[in-house]
Design a protein around this motif. Structure first.
Motif, PDB file in Angstrom:
ATOM      1  N   THR A 115      46.544  29.235  32.648  1.00  0.00           N
ATOM      2  CA  THR A 115      45.800  30.516  32.019  1.00  0.00           C
ATOM      3  C   THR A 115      45.962  31.829  32.810  1.00  0.00           C
ATOM      4  O   THR A 115      46.248  31.433  34.096  1.00  0.00           O
ATOM      5  CB  THR A 115      44.414  30.059  31.631  1.00  0.00           C
ATOM      6  N   GLN A 116      45.854  32.808  32.296  1.00  0.00           N
ATOM      7  CA  GLN A 116      45.770  33.848  33.046  1.00  0.00           C
ATOM      8  C   GLN A 116      44.434  34.608  33.081  1.00  0.00           C
ATOM      9  O   GLN A 116      43.792  34.679  32.071  1.00  0.00           O
ATOM     10  CB  GLN A 116      46.840  35.063  32.622  1.00  0.00           C
ATOM     11  N   PRO A 117      44.122  35.337  34.320  1.00  0.00           N
ATOM     12  CA  PRO A 117      42.658  35.889  33.952  1.00  0.00           C
ATOM     13  C   PRO A 117      42.588  37.145  33.156  1.00  0.00           C
ATOM     14  O   PRO A 117      43.537  37.775  33.018  1.00  0.00           O
ATOM     15  CB  PRO A 117      42.646  36.483  35.481  1.00  0.00           C
ATOM     16  N   HIS A 118      41.399  37.328  32.494  1.00  0.00           N
ATOM     17  CA  HIS A 118      41.415  38.437  31.679  1.00  0.00           C
ATOM     18  C   HIS A 118      41.257  39.609  32.251  1.00  0.00           C
ATOM     19  O   HIS A 118      40.906  39.549  33.491  1.00  0.00           O
ATOM     20  CB  HIS A 118      40.157  38.311  30.473  1.00  0.00           C
ATOM     21  N   ARG A 119      41.353  40.752  31.859  1.00  0.00           N
ATOM     22  CA  ARG A 119      41.430  42.123  32.467  1.00  0.00           C
ATOM     23  C   ARG A 119      40.464  42.357  33.605  1.00  0.00           C
ATOM     24  O   ARG A 119      40.770  42.671  34.817  1.00  0.00           O
ATOM     25  CB  ARG A 119      41.200  43.216  31.358  1.00  0.00           C
ATOM     26  N   GLY A 120      39.302  42.145  33.279  1.00  0.00           N
ATOM     27  CA  GLY A 120      38.181  42.513  34.477  1.00  0.00           C
ATOM     28  C   GLY A 120      38.326  41.312  35.606  1.00  0.00           C
ATOM     29  O   GLY A 120      38.194  41.859  36.527  1.00  0.00           O
ATOM     30  N   ASN A 121      38.507  40.236  35.248  1.00  0.00           N
ATOM     31  CA  ASN A 121      38.647  39.282  36.065  1.00  0.00           C
ATOM     32  C   ASN A 121      39.957  39.253  36.929  1.00  0.00           C
ATOM     33  O   ASN A 121      40.092  39.059  38.066  1.00  0.00           O
ATOM     34  CB  ASN A 121      38.656  37.838  35.659  1.00  0.00           C
ATOM     35  N   ARG A 122      41.046  39.686  36.165  1.00  0.00           N
ATOM     36  CA  ARG A 122      42.552  40.011  36.810  1.00  0.00           C
ATOM     37  C   ARG A 122      42.062  40.869  37.742  1.00  0.00           C
ATOM     38  O   ARG A 122      42.789  40.761  39.041  1.00  0.00           O
ATOM     39  CB  ARG A 122      43.385  40.190  35.646  1.00  0.00           C
ATOM     40  N   LEU A 123      41.543  42.121  37.649  1.00  0.00           N
ATOM     41  CA  LEU A 123      41.545  43.058  38.587  1.00  0.00           C
ATOM     42  C   LEU A 123      40.772  42.575  39.773  1.00  0.00           C
ATOM     43  O   LEU A 123      41.286  42.801  40.775  1.00  0.00           O
ATOM     44  CB  LEU A 123      40.684  44.409  37.846  1.00  0.00           C
ATOM     45  N   ALA A 124      39.656  42.014  39.562  1.00  0.00           N
ATOM     46  CA  ALA A 124      38.964  41.429  40.829  1.00  0.00           C
ATOM     47  C   ALA A 124      39.976  40.290  41.554  1.00  0.00           C
ATOM     48  O   ALA A 124      39.791  40.390  42.670  1.00  0.00           O
ATOM     49  CB  ALA A 124      37.687  40.603  40.546  1.00  0.00           C
ATOM     50  N   TYR A 125      40.524  39.501  40.943  1.00  0.00           N
ATOM     51  CA  TYR A 125      41.267  38.509  41.395  1.00  0.00           C
ATOM     52  C   TYR A 125      42.476  39.254  42.163  1.00  0.00           C
ATOM     53  O   TYR A 125      42.726  38.649  43.402  1.00  0.00           O
ATOM     54  CB  TYR A 125      41.770  37.462  40.590  1.00  0.00           C
ATOM     55  N   ALA A 126      43.117  40.237  41.429  1.00  0.00           N
ATOM     56  CA  ALA A 126      44.377  40.936  42.045  1.00  0.00           C
ATOM     57  C   ALA A 126      43.784  41.590  43.406  1.00  0.00           C
ATOM     58  O   ALA A 126      44.454  41.678  44.530  1.00  0.00           O
ATOM     59  CB  ALA A 126      44.891  41.780  41.429  1.00  0.00           C
ATOM     60  N   HIS A 127      42.494  41.948  43.518  1.00  0.00           N
ATOM     61  CA  HIS A 127      42.148  42.970  44.509  1.00  0.00           C
ATOM     62  C   HIS A 127      41.888  41.899  45.836  1.00  0.00           C
ATOM     63  O   HIS A 127      42.286  41.861  46.928  1.00  0.00           O
ATOM     64  CB  HIS A 127      40.962  43.461  44.273  1.00  0.00           C
ATOM     65  N   LEU A 128      41.112  40.646  45.497  1.00  0.00           N
ATOM     66  CA  LEU A 128      41.081  39.541  46.227  1.00  0.00           C
ATOM     67  C   LEU A 128      42.447  39.149  46.956  1.00  0.00           C
ATOM     68  O   LEU A 128      42.400  38.987  48.096  1.00  0.00           O
ATOM     69  CB  LEU A 128      40.258  38.388  45.892  1.00  0.00           C
ATOM     70  N   LEU A 129      43.529  38.828  46.273  1.00  0.00           N
ATOM     71  CA  LEU A 129      44.581  38.473  46.581  1.00  0.00           C
ATOM     72  C   LEU A 129      45.348  39.366  47.418  1.00  0.00           C
ATOM     73  O   LEU A 129      45.858  39.260  48.534  1.00  0.00           O
ATOM     74  CB  LEU A 129      45.536  37.934  45.532  1.00  0.00           C
ATOM     75  N   ARG A 130      45.130  40.653  47.169  1.00  0.00           N
ATOM     76  CA  ARG A 130      45.848  41.724  48.050  1.00  0.00           C
ATOM     77  C   ARG A 130      45.089  41.962  49.281  1.00  0.00           C
ATOM     78  O   ARG A 130      45.833  42.250  50.367  1.00  0.00           O
ATOM     79  CB  ARG A 130      45.732  43.093  47.312  1.00  0.00           C
ATOM     80  N   ARG A 131      44.016  41.660  49.265  1.00  0.00           N
ATOM     81  CA  ARG A 131      43.199  41.742  50.621  1.00  0.00           C
ATOM     82  C   ARG A 131      43.539  40.761  51.515  1.00  0.00           C
ATOM     83  O   ARG A 131      43.691  40.826  52.668  1.00  0.00           O
ATOM     84  CB  ARG A 131      41.595  41.919  50.240  1.00  0.00           C
ATOM     85  N   LEU A 132      43.530  39.521  50.999  1.00  0.00           N
ATOM     86  CA  LEU A 132      44.094  38.159  51.631  1.00  0.00           C
ATOM     87  C   LEU A 132      45.390  38.485  52.042  1.00  0.00           C
ATOM     88  O   LEU A 132      45.831  38.102  53.185  1.00  0.00           O
ATOM     89  CB  LEU A 132      43.947  37.042  50.615  1.00  0.00           C
ATOM     90  N   ALA A 133      46.374  39.035  51.367  1.00  0.00           N
ATOM     91  CA  ALA A 133      47.803  39.156  51.858  1.00  0.00           C
ATOM     92  C   ALA A 133      47.828  40.106  52.889  1.00  0.00           C
ATOM     93  O   ALA A 133      48.650  39.997  53.925  1.00  0.00           O
ATOM     94  CB  ALA A 133      48.665  39.931  50.780  1.00  0.00           C
ATOM     95  N   GLU A 134      46.914  41.097  52.951  1.00  0.00           N
ATOM     96  CA  GLU A 134      46.815  42.073  54.125  1.00  0.00           C
ATOM     97  C   GLU A 134      46.464  41.284  55.252  1.00  0.00           C
ATOM     98  O   GLU A 134      47.031  41.639  56.475  1.00  0.00           O
ATOM     99  CB  GLU A 134      45.990  43.436  53.934  1.00  0.00           C
ATOM    100  N   LYS A 135      45.676  40.381  55.304  1.00  0.00           N
ATOM    101  CA  LYS A 135      44.934  39.726  56.446  1.00  0.00           C
ATOM    102  C   LYS A 135      45.825  38.537  56.834  1.00  0.00           C
ATOM    103  O   LYS A 135      45.961  38.134  58.078  1.00  0.00           O
ATOM    104  CB  LYS A 135      43.575  39.271  55.949  1.00  0.00           C
ATOM    105  N   TYR A 136      46.696  37.859  55.730  1.00  0.00           N
ATOM    106  CA  TYR A 136      47.130  36.746  56.108  1.00  0.00           C
ATOM    107  C   TYR A 136      48.808  36.975  55.503  1.00  0.00           C
ATOM    108  O   TYR A 136      49.067  36.313  54.501  1.00  0.00           O
ATOM    109  CB  TYR A 136      46.789  35.418  55.368  1.00  0.00           C
ATOM    110  N   PRO A 137      49.508  38.004  56.141  1.00  0.00           N
ATOM    111  CA  PRO A 137      50.879  38.276  55.558  1.00  0.00           C
ATOM    112  C   PRO A 137      51.929  36.916  55.380  1.00  0.00           C
ATOM    113  O   PRO A 137      52.652  36.835  54.517  1.00  0.00           O
ATOM    114  CB  PRO A 137      51.419  39.259  56.313  1.00  0.00           C
TER     115      PRO A 137
END
Length: 125
Positions: A92-114
């Motif tokens: 499945t894919q996250p719905h809009r609100g959850n997708r925004l939060a999940y994408a934000h989390l993954l972006r922050r993790l990518a900054e910390k763990y490139p």
């Protein structure tokens, strides 16, 4: 020259009296500052936000690089663990609100763990 106000949505556009019923964007710009309404700001935010998600493999690698469980990710986003499991599996894919939060989390993790963003990177720490 006296101005007449014409209601247009949530704003008042002033036009010259000798042209009642005529709304000119150019005239309104020189006459009155028209603030951007809240819906327009929300639309701009939608267009400008980056809610793209990395590949399934990278999502998992980022979570593991941070030492997070699916339950911890789910709790942070406000969903059940099963949702995160399905997102990582591509079921499945996250719905809009959850997708925004999940994408934000993954972006922050990518900054910390490139290194975890590399396709084919090891899932082991």
């Amino acid at each position: 020259m006296e101005q007449i106000g014409i209601s247009y949505g949530n704003t008042i556009v002033l036009v010259p009296e000798d042209r009642p019923g005529h709304v000119s964007f150019q005239e309104s710009l020189s006459t009155v500052e028209v603030p951007m309404s809240d819906p327009l700001r929300r639309i701009d935010a939608l267009v400008e936000e980056d809610n793209s998600l990395p590949t399934l493999q990278v999502r998992r690698q980022l979570r593991l690089a941070a030492g997070l469980t699916q339950s911890e990710v789910a709790e942070a986003i406000g969903v059940k663990r099963l949702a995160v499991t399905r997102w990582e599996a591509g079921a499945t894919q996250p719905h809009r609100g959850n997708r925004l939060a999940y994408a934000h989390l993954l972006r922050r993790l990518a900054e910390k763990y490139p290194a975890a963003t590399m396709e084919g990177a090891s899932d082991e720490r």
